[in-house]
Design a protein around this motif. Sequence first.
Motif, PDB file in Angstrom:
ATOM      1  N   CYS A   1       0.796  -1.230   0.000  1.00 40.71           N
ATOM      2  CA  CYS A   1       0.000   0.000   0.000  1.00 40.71           C
ATOM      3  C   CYS A   1       0.828   1.280   0.000  1.00 40.71           C
ATOM      4  O   CYS A   1       0.332   2.340  -0.396  1.00 40.71           O
TER       5      CYS A   1
ATOM      6  N   CYS B   1     -17.349   1.762   0.268  1.00 43.38           N
ATOM      7  CA  CYS B   1     -16.098   2.282   0.823  1.00 43.38           C
ATOM      8  C   CYS B   1     -16.425   3.501   1.680  1.00 43.38           C
ATOM      9  O   CYS B   1     -16.879   4.525   1.155  1.00 43.38           O
TER      10      CYS B   1
ATOM     11  N   PHE C   1     -11.597  -2.493   3.382  1.00 42.33           N
ATOM     12  CA  PHE C   1     -11.227  -1.724   2.195  1.00 42.33           C
ATOM     13  C   PHE C   1     -11.847  -2.326   0.941  1.00 42.33           C
ATOM     14  O   PHE C   1     -12.286  -3.466   0.915  1.00 42.33           O
TER      15      PHE C   1
ATOM     16  N   HIS D   1      -4.488   8.165   4.294  1.00 42.07           N
ATOM     17  CA  HIS D   1      -4.448   6.807   3.730  1.00 42.07           C
ATOM     18  C   HIS D   1      -5.851   6.211   3.782  1.00 42.07           C
ATOM     19  O   HIS D   1      -6.316   5.627   2.809  1.00 42.07           O
TER      20      HIS D   1
ATOM     21  N   THR E   1      -8.171   3.762   4.702  1.00 39.37           N
ATOM     22  CA  THR E   1      -8.545   2.554   3.952  1.00 39.37           C
ATOM     23  C   THR E   1      -9.995   2.135   4.134  1.00 39.37           C
ATOM     24  O   THR E   1     -10.471   1.245   3.434  1.00 39.37           O
TER      25      THR E   1
ATOM     26  N   LYS F   1     -10.136   7.548  -1.421  1.00 41.62           N
ATOM     27  CA  LYS F   1     -10.434   6.128  -1.632  1.00 41.62           C
ATOM     28  C   LYS F   1     -11.937   5.869  -1.610  1.00 41.62           C
ATOM     29  O   LYS F   1     -12.407   4.882  -2.180  1.00 41.62           O
TER      30      LYS F   1
ATOM     31  N   HIS G   1     -12.541   6.068  -5.381  1.00 42.19           N
ATOM     32  CA  HIS G   1     -11.818   5.227  -6.346  1.00 42.19           C
ATOM     33  C   HIS G   1     -11.376   3.883  -5.795  1.00 42.19           C
ATOM     34  O   HIS G   1     -10.926   3.023  -6.554  1.00 42.19           O
ATOM     35  N   GLY G   2     -11.511   3.659  -4.493  1.00 36.14           N
ATOM     36  CA  GLY G   2     -11.072   2.395  -3.911  1.00 36.14           C
ATOM     37  C   GLY G   2      -9.571   2.380  -3.652  1.00 36.14           C
ATOM     38  O   GLY G   2      -8.868   3.372  -3.843  1.00 36.14           O
ATOM     39  N   HIS G   3      -9.078   1.221  -3.214  1.00 36.93           N
ATOM     40  CA  HIS G   3      -7.683   1.059  -2.790  1.00 36.93           C
ATOM     41  C   HIS G   3      -6.882   0.404  -3.917  1.00 36.93           C
ATOM     42  O   HIS G   3      -7.030  -0.785  -4.182  1.00 36.93           O
TER      43      HIS G   3
ATOM     44  N   ALA H   1      -1.826   3.096  -4.943  1.00 32.64           N
ATOM     45  CA  ALA H   1      -2.732   3.920  -4.135  1.00 32.64           C
ATOM     46  C   ALA H   1      -2.170   5.313  -3.879  1.00 32.64           C
ATOM     47  O   ALA H   1      -2.860   6.321  -4.066  1.00 32.64           O
TER      48      ALA H   1
ATOM     49  N   GLU I   1      -3.657   8.995  -5.151  1.00 28.50           N
ATOM     50  CA  GLU I   1      -4.073  10.042  -4.223  1.00 28.50           C
ATOM     51  C   GLU I   1      -3.225  11.309  -4.378  1.00 28.50           C
ATOM     52  O   GLU I   1      -3.711  12.420  -4.150  1.00 28.50           O
TER      53      GLU I   1
ATOM     54  N   SER J   1       0.633   7.418   3.363  1.00 21.22           N
ATOM     55  CA  SER J   1       0.481   6.069   2.810  1.00 21.22           C
ATOM     56  C   SER J   1       1.011   5.072   3.825  1.00 21.22           C
ATOM     57  O   SER J   1       2.194   5.115   4.178  1.00 21.22           O
TER      58      SER J   1
END
Length: 430
Positions: free
Chosen positions: A181, A237, A247, A321, A323, A351, A354-356, A361, A365, A413
């Motif tokens: 990640c 999410c 996540f 971050h 998640t 996220k 757009h998700g992880h 990632a 971001e 992150s």
Amino acid sequence: MMTVDSLSDPICISAYGAVTPIGNSLEEIKDNLINNRSGIKLIDKFDTNLMKNNFAGVPDVGEHNIKWPLDKPLKNGEVLYTRLAIERLLANGQLHEYYQSDDIGCILGLDRPSFNVDSYINYCKAVTKKGSERNFDTKIASMVESLKLNEFENVETTSILKEVNDHIKIGSTCLCHLGLCAASAYSLIMAARDIYSGKSKAVITGGVSARVSPYNVSRLESMGVTAGPNFPPEQVCRPFDKQRSGFVLAEGAILFSVERLSAVRERGVEPLAIISGYGASMGSEHIVAPHSEEVEMLLCMNKAIKNSGVPLEDIDLINAHATSTQQNDYHESKAIKEIFGDLQPIISATKSQHGHLIAAAAAMEMLCVIISMRYDFVPKIINLDEIDFNFPSGLNFAAENVHKKIKYALKNSFGMGSLAASVIMKNPRI
């Protein structure tokens, strides 16, 4: 350590190339962010009837070209996304016109490429058909029948580096960071250090991931770390929300070119972002969970802030971050509160839309931070219906779109194994 040289002529992001669940250009991604549109949807790449989690953030090109069972030769997802991203990056940046190949490096954050599930199923079927003749020669013969040479190449990370090199010759540093990640944040940090050291003059960096595969979705589901099917795909999410449950997997590629600011401005190009500082750390208390006292989160954020020399009160935005897991969001909120105290920079969590993207990632971001700086807005955290009461009070979560100029942003992150990286980004327009 920040030097006089790095302060007077810092590293900047000069161009990008992207393939993402919410668009491929700054304008398209901005439009989806500002209108709170989610790129998370039902998976169409393979049958998910036997899975609890049947949703992910997948670029349209991935849904159309990477499918199981196979009806045509498999396009390796990482290679496909890399090809599109590097083509777009070079169209935007034209690096080959300004640098010799010996001056250009490539440092990418990657996941180990996914293997072709169908080929392994065919191999198992072939061995079973042989009955009791399961000796070494029989197994080798079955493997030769079932597996093609290009499949061995496709599961190697070097295939992604080869794809970049096929488009622009890399004559300087060339390596992959498999840091899950935090991989693309680490890669950008290594790219900046590579330029500061004089080894390279420009580096292609960022992240690539194509983990939405039958094998990987099943594996993550069995680990119990992905979100449960309690909401429609676009609502599942839920960073920092009381009802978050895990996540949401996503995939794509976001590549950047990084160079000295002076080199970019010399040719009349406006940089996308200036890298003002960075920090990295590792907690190592648990292979998956964050450190129980946020050690790695606190350390890398403090390192990045000290490295940048930026006063805390000048940081307008934190792209978390975030998640949407119980533990990350809890520990990250505590760490932010401990560092910033009563200061209230806006906390975004893109996220949620757009998700992880795992190894990609952080790059995804960072692209969202660039959009916030360019268009003077911070997108709301969608699905944040009720903030978890266990979080510290006084945190400024983006519950609605915020329209304001962003001068400095902190990008966090945090990966498995307590691997952590933070980057301070400056708006070149201010």
